[in-house]
Design a protein around this motif. Structure first.
Motif, short mmCIF file in Angstrom:
data_model
loop_
_atom_site.label_atom_id
_atom_site.label_comp_id
_atom_site.label_asym_id
_atom_site.label_seq_id
_atom_site.Cartn_x
_atom_site.Cartn_y
_atom_site.Cartn_z
N LYS A 1 0.80 -1.22 0.00
CA LYS A 1 0.00 0.00 0.00
C LYS A 1 0.84 1.27 0.00
N GLY A 2 2.02 1.22 -0.58
CA GLY A 2 2.84 2.42 -0.73
C GLY A 2 3.64 2.81 0.49
N PHE A 3 3.63 1.98 1.51
CA PHE A 3 4.41 2.28 2.71
C PHE A 3 5.87 1.87 2.53
N GLU A 4 6.74 2.57 3.21
CA GLU A 4 8.15 2.22 3.24
C GLU A 4 8.71 2.55 4.62
N ALA A 5 9.84 1.95 4.94
CA ALA A 5 10.47 2.22 6.23
C ALA A 5 11.98 2.19 6.02
N GLU A 6 12.66 3.00 6.80
CA GLU A 6 14.11 3.06 6.70
C GLU A 6 14.75 2.65 8.01
N PHE A 7 15.64 1.68 7.92
CA PHE A 7 16.39 1.20 9.08
C PHE A 7 17.68 2.02 9.19
N ILE A 8 17.84 2.73 10.29
CA ILE A 8 19.07 3.47 10.55
C ILE A 8 19.70 2.87 11.79
N LYS A 9 20.69 2.03 11.57
CA LYS A 9 21.28 1.26 12.67
C LYS A 9 21.88 2.17 13.74
N SER A 10 22.55 3.22 13.30
CA SER A 10 23.23 4.11 14.25
C SER A 10 22.26 4.85 15.16
N LYS A 11 21.03 4.96 14.71
CA LYS A 11 20.01 5.65 15.51
C LYS A 11 19.02 4.67 16.14
N PHE A 12 19.23 3.39 15.92
CA PHE A 12 18.30 2.36 16.44
C PHE A 12 16.86 2.72 16.04
N SER A 13 16.70 3.14 14.80
CA SER A 13 15.38 3.59 14.37
C SER A 13 14.89 2.82 13.15
N PHE A 14 13.57 2.80 13.03
CA PHE A 14 12.92 2.13 11.89
C PHE A 14 11.62 2.88 11.63
N ASN A 15 11.74 4.06 11.07
CA ASN A 15 10.57 4.92 10.88
C ASN A 15 9.77 4.53 9.66
N LEU A 16 8.48 4.64 9.79
CA LEU A 16 7.54 4.30 8.72
C LEU A 16 7.15 5.56 7.98
N ARG A 17 7.07 5.47 6.65
CA ARG A 17 6.73 6.65 5.85
C ARG A 17 5.76 6.29 4.75
N LYS A 18 4.99 7.31 4.37
CA LYS A 18 4.16 7.20 3.17
C LYS A 18 4.02 8.61 2.61
N PRO A 19 4.30 8.79 1.32
CA PRO A 19 4.31 10.15 0.76
C PRO A 19 2.95 10.83 0.76
N SER A 20 1.89 10.03 0.57
CA SER A 20 0.57 10.63 0.44
C SER A 20 -0.47 9.66 1.02
N VAL A 21 -1.01 10.02 2.18
CA VAL A 21 -1.93 9.09 2.84
C VAL A 21 -3.32 9.18 2.24
N GLN A 22 -4.06 8.08 2.42
CA GLN A 22 -5.45 8.03 1.98
C GLN A 22 -6.33 7.79 3.19
N TRP A 23 -7.61 8.08 3.03
CA TRP A 23 -8.56 7.87 4.12
C TRP A 23 -8.51 6.41 4.59
N SER A 24 -8.29 5.48 3.67
CA SER A 24 -8.27 4.06 4.01
C SER A 24 -7.03 3.66 4.83
N ASP A 25 -6.10 4.57 5.01
CA ASP A 25 -4.93 4.27 5.86
C ASP A 25 -5.24 4.48 7.34
N THR A 26 -6.43 4.95 7.64
CA THR A 26 -6.84 5.08 9.04
C THR A 26 -6.75 3.73 9.72
N ALA A 27 -5.92 3.64 10.75
CA ALA A 27 -5.62 2.36 11.39
C ALA A 27 -4.68 2.61 12.57
N GLU A 28 -4.36 1.54 13.27
CA GLU A 28 -3.33 1.62 14.30
C GLU A 28 -2.09 0.89 13.80
N TYR A 29 -0.94 1.50 13.98
CA TYR A 29 0.32 1.00 13.44
C TYR A 29 1.25 0.64 14.60
N PHE A 30 1.81 -0.56 14.51
CA PHE A 30 2.70 -1.06 15.55
C PHE A 30 4.06 -1.39 14.96
#
Lengths: 115, 117
Positions: A61-90
């Motif tokens: 569904k157009g989602f992507e995430a970037e793993f940055i090891k040095s920051k211990f991060s894994f942020n989720l991104r989507k350039p343009s959200v839709q109403w149907s993306d309404t949800a809870e994300y874990f």
């Protein structure tokens, strides 16, 4: 103990806005990283996962995430959200060495997209 | 069906009552997990089975919680003498067991929502 932190518990966006949900984990070893999504009234389902290789992972569904090891991060991104993306994300982490096969989840971020 | 099936979907229990929650994993999945999800929280690990063996029960909050999977397929989570703090959604998930065959992905059921009055 390993932990997963999600920075925002509630996010409200208008359709077509860009999305970024933060996720940080507390373990320094080799981990597998996941984002799960739970649409209203449905079960948890996998959005995307990172095991190794290219740290920019593309999911459904157009989602992507970037793993940055040095920051211990894994942020989720989507350039343009839709109403149907309404949800809870874990965000979740799986440390195969220490925790066997189990996932450790963050507290979740509730996304509401206004139409 | 092809997914993880849980029953009952909703259970209301009086404090002190015993409850049993059932999970049918995806056919062929040998790993089975139980998670507890309190309101506003992420799923918290309870216990893990590989086939019929309970390999990790470190997340069970007290000795009132008991899980079994006697034939390596269907699993039951039992809560004895329920307390109000046991109110939560109990999620079952299944996956493959070994690192080589393991994508790490868990397939979740829809959960059993327990309300203790």
């Amino acid at each position: 103990a390993q932990s997963v932190s999600q920075h925002n518990h509630h996010v409200i966006l208008s359709e077509a806005a860009s999305l970024e949900l933060g996720c940080n984990y507390s373990y320094g070893g080799t981990v597998n990283l996941f984002w799960y999504v739970q649409y209203p009234g449905q079960h948890l389902q996998l959005l995307l996962k990172y095991f190794s290789g290219d740290p920019l992972v593309k999911g459904i569904k157009g989602f992507e995430a970037e793993f940055i090891k040095s920051k211990f991060s894994f942020n989720l991104r989507k350039p343009s959200v839709q109403w149907s993306d309404t949800a809870e994300y874990f965000c979740a982490v799986n440390d195969l060495l220490e925790y066997g096969n189990k996932l450790v989840f963050g507290a979740g971020t509730i996304l509401r997209v206004k139409s | 069906g092809a997914g993880v099936s849980q029953s009952p979907r909703y259970k209301v229990a009086k404090r002190g009552q015993d409850v049993a929650l059932r999970c049918d994993p995806i056919s062929g999945h040998v790993s089975l997990f139980w998670y507890q999800q309190a309101l506003g929280q992420g799923p918290e690990f309870l216990t893990y089975f590989q086939n019929e063996a309970q390999l990790d029960k470190s997340g069970l909050p007290s000795d009132r919680f008991f899980a079994e999977r006697p034939e390596g397929s269907v699993s039951t989570l039992k809560i004895q003498r329920t307390q109000q703090e046991d109110s939560a959604v109990y999620l079952c998930a299944s996956s493959f067991p070994s690192v080589s065959a393991n994508t790490g992905e868990l397939f979740f059921g829809e959960g059993s929502r327990l309300t203790v009055l």
